[in-house]
Design a protein around this motif. Structure first.
Motif, PDB file in Angstrom:
ATOM      1  N   PHE A   1      15.978  -8.853 -22.901  1.00 14.68           N
ATOM      2  CA  PHE A   1      15.431  -8.560 -21.477  1.00 14.68           C
ATOM      3  C   PHE A   1      14.602  -7.219 -21.771  1.00 14.68           C
ATOM      4  N   SER A   2      13.523  -6.933 -21.328  1.00 21.02           N
ATOM      5  CA  SER A   2      12.766  -5.597 -21.428  1.00 21.02           C
ATOM      6  C   SER A   2      13.121  -4.728 -20.177  1.00 21.02           C
ATOM      7  N   ILE A   3      13.072  -3.463 -20.186  1.00 25.96           N
ATOM      8  CA  ILE A   3      12.971  -2.532 -19.071  1.00 25.96           C
ATOM      9  C   ILE A   3      11.981  -1.598 -19.040  1.00 25.96           C
ATOM     10  N   GLU A   4      11.339  -1.591 -17.926  1.00 24.71           N
ATOM     11  CA  GLU A   4       9.970  -0.799 -17.862  1.00 24.71           C
ATOM     12  C   GLU A   4       9.845   0.269 -16.626  1.00 24.71           C
ATOM     13  N   ASP A   5       9.767   1.677 -16.727  1.00 24.57           N
ATOM     14  CA  ASP A   5       9.607   2.633 -15.817  1.00 24.57           C
ATOM     15  C   ASP A   5       8.253   2.164 -15.080  1.00 24.57           C
ATOM     16  N   ILE A   6       8.244   1.696 -13.908  1.00 27.70           N
ATOM     17  CA  ILE A   6       7.019   1.304 -13.113  1.00 27.70           C
ATOM     18  C   ILE A   6       6.040   2.484 -13.163  1.00 27.70           C
ATOM     19  N   SER A   7       6.323   3.560 -13.042  1.00 27.14           N
ATOM     20  CA  SER A   7       5.608   4.927 -12.812  1.00 27.14           C
ATOM     21  C   SER A   7       4.825   5.352 -13.909  1.00 27.14           C
ATOM     22  N   SER A   8       5.482   5.469 -15.166  1.00 29.37           N
ATOM     23  CA  SER A   8       4.946   5.952 -16.318  1.00 29.37           C
ATOM     24  C   SER A   8       4.504   4.639 -17.385  1.00 29.37           C
TER      25      SER A   8
ATOM     26  N   ASN B   1      13.624   9.427 -10.765  1.00 27.03           N
ATOM     27  CA  ASN B   1      12.495  10.163 -10.475  1.00 27.03           C
ATOM     28  C   ASN B   1      11.857   9.348  -9.320  1.00 27.03           C
ATOM     29  N   ALA B   2      12.116   8.221  -9.087  1.00 26.09           N
ATOM     30  CA  ALA B   2      11.752   7.505  -7.813  1.00 26.09           C
ATOM     31  C   ALA B   2      11.886   7.939  -6.627  1.00 26.09           C
ATOM     32  N   LEU B   3      12.785   9.084  -6.431  1.00 22.13           N
ATOM     33  CA  LEU B   3      13.209   9.610  -5.216  1.00 22.13           C
ATOM     34  C   LEU B   3      11.988  10.248  -4.669  1.00 22.13           C
ATOM     35  N   ASP B   4      11.040  10.646  -5.415  1.00 27.62           N
ATOM     36  CA  ASP B   4       9.702  11.374  -5.083  1.00 27.62           C
ATOM     37  C   ASP B   4       8.578  10.189  -4.515  1.00 27.62           C
ATOM     38  N   CYS B   5       8.819   9.036  -4.479  1.00 31.44           N
ATOM     39  CA  CYS B   5       7.874   7.872  -4.402  1.00 31.44           C
ATOM     40  C   CYS B   5       8.092   7.428  -2.778  1.00 31.44           C
TER      41      CYS B   5
ATOM     42  N   VAL C   1      11.327   2.775  -3.630  1.00 26.57           N
ATOM     43  CA  VAL C   1      12.016   2.775  -4.682  1.00 26.57           C
ATOM     44  C   VAL C   1      12.303   1.193  -5.069  1.00 26.57           C
ATOM     45  N   VAL C   2      11.930   0.923  -6.307  1.00 25.48           N
ATOM     46  CA  VAL C   2      12.036  -0.526  -6.932  1.00 25.48           C
ATOM     47  C   VAL C   2      12.838  -0.704  -7.965  1.00 25.48           C
ATOM     48  N   ILE C   3      14.031  -1.621  -7.705  1.00 21.06           N
ATOM     49  CA  ILE C   3      15.386  -1.544  -8.609  1.00 21.06           C
ATOM     50  C   ILE C   3      15.337  -2.933  -9.258  1.00 21.06           C
ATOM     51  N   ASP C   4      14.680  -3.391 -10.273  1.00 21.74           N
ATOM     52  CA  ASP C   4      14.787  -4.702 -10.612  1.00 21.74           C
ATOM     53  C   ASP C   4      15.638  -4.700 -12.214  1.00 21.74           C
ATOM     54  N   GLU C   5      16.853  -4.716 -11.971  1.00 19.78           N
ATOM     55  CA  GLU C   5      17.723  -5.331 -11.078  1.00 19.78           C
ATOM     56  C   GLU C   5      19.239  -4.743 -10.976  1.00 19.78           C
ATOM     57  N   VAL C   6      19.949  -5.084 -10.079  1.00 19.20           N
ATOM     58  CA  VAL C   6      21.216  -4.478 -10.043  1.00 19.20           C
ATOM     59  C   VAL C   6      22.115  -5.788 -10.503  1.00 19.20           C
TER      60      VAL C   6
ATOM     61  N   ASP D   1       0.993  -1.136  -0.204  1.00 17.34           N
ATOM     62  CA  ASP D   1      -0.154  -0.018  -0.283  1.00 17.34           C
ATOM     63  C   ASP D   1       0.892   1.245   0.066  1.00 17.34           C
ATOM     64  N   LEU D   2       1.832   1.357  -0.929  1.00 16.04           N
ATOM     65  CA  LEU D   2       2.762   2.176  -1.240  1.00 16.04           C
ATOM     66  C   LEU D   2       2.922   2.809  -2.601  1.00 16.04           C
ATOM     67  N   LYS D   3       3.054   3.927  -2.870  1.00 12.31           N
ATOM     68  CA  LYS D   3       3.483   4.303  -4.287  1.00 12.31           C
ATOM     69  C   LYS D   3       4.863   4.091  -4.501  1.00 12.31           C
ATOM     70  N   ALA D   4       4.964   2.953  -5.560  1.00  9.89           N
ATOM     71  CA  ALA D   4       6.117   2.266  -5.846  1.00  9.89           C
ATOM     72  C   ALA D   4       6.825   2.885  -7.103  1.00  9.89           C
ATOM     73  N   CYS D   5       7.804   3.468  -7.301  1.00  9.52           N
ATOM     74  CA  CYS D   5       8.434   3.693  -8.502  1.00  9.52           C
ATOM     75  C   CYS D   5       9.793   3.231  -8.847  1.00  9.52           C
ATOM     76  N   GLY D   6      10.372   3.197  -9.940  1.00 10.99           N
ATOM     77  CA  GLY D   6      11.637   2.705 -10.385  1.00 10.99           C
ATOM     78  C   GLY D   6      11.481   1.942 -11.528  1.00 10.99           C
ATOM     79  N   ILE D   7      12.144   0.538 -11.732  1.00 10.07           N
ATOM     80  CA  ILE D   7      12.020  -0.202 -12.869  1.00 10.07           C
ATOM     81  C   ILE D   7      11.618  -1.807 -12.649  1.00 10.07           C
ATOM     82  N   ARG D   8      11.228  -2.122 -13.440  1.00  9.46           N
ATOM     83  CA  ARG D   8      11.139  -3.928 -13.651  1.00  9.46           C
ATOM     84  C   ARG D   8      11.513  -4.203 -14.807  1.00  9.46           C
ATOM     85  N   THR D   9      12.096  -5.350 -14.852  1.00  8.65           N
ATOM     86  CA  THR D   9      12.720  -6.111 -16.069  1.00  8.65           C
ATOM     87  C   THR D   9      11.769  -7.479 -16.396  1.00  8.65           C
TER      88      THR D   9
END
Length: 167
Positions: free
Chosen positions: A46-53, A89-93, A96-101, A26-34
């Protein structure tokens, strides 16, 4: 501030665990998913997606140009234009989700700096961490985060457990 990294062998379900946890939070999550790019059941990249946009691109592909990692070429244009931008941009959420380092993402100095900025912030983070990377950023995450190893036995229960950790 809670910071969790999931790791494990390739194909075990690390990204799926993170995606399912994010859906339940129940949180506003931003960052990336692959995600894997499959063609006729064979991984082509592999694809990359901006979770927010919702903006999507290609992180790596067998037919891309760019730095080579295994059989894939890393698409630095999308990695930085979508991935690095999404992390900044995720610093405002709320989280922060980072998939993957991992080795592909770590080909970008801009990506590395963006993740370091997140680590230097007070934001909660949920990340996927490559299991054997010796890169200094991966080592920092291992030292500063609670690291959970995903395997076939725990992957179905982990999303709910991760949600509880962030509540």
């Amino acid at each position: 501030m809670r910071r969790i990294a999931v790791t494990g062998k390739p194909g075990v379900g690390k990204s799926t665990v993170v995606a399912r946890a994010v859906e339940k939070l129940d949180l506003k999550a931003c960052g990336i998913r692959t995600a894997e790019i499959l063609v006729h059941g064979k991984r082509q990249g592999f694809s990359i997606e901006d979770i927010s946009s919702g903006r999507k691109g290609i992180l790596s592909h067998v037919r891309c140009t760019g730095p080579k990692h295994g059989k894939y070429h890393v698409n630095l244009t999308d990695l930085d234009g979508i991935g690095t931008k999404a992390i900044r941009n995720a610093l405002d959420c709320d989280i922060v989700v980072i998939d993957e380092v991992g080795p592909m993402e770590l080909r970008s100095e801009d990506f590395i700096r963006a993740v370091e900025d997140v680590l230097d912030s007070d934001r909660p983070v949920l990340a996927v961490l490559h299991r054997s990377s010796t890169h200094p950023l991966a080592q920092r995450i291992r030292e500063e985060f609670e690291v959970i190893v995903v395997d076939e036995n725990n992957r179905d229960d982990l999303p709910e457990g991760i949600v509880e950790m962030f509540e």
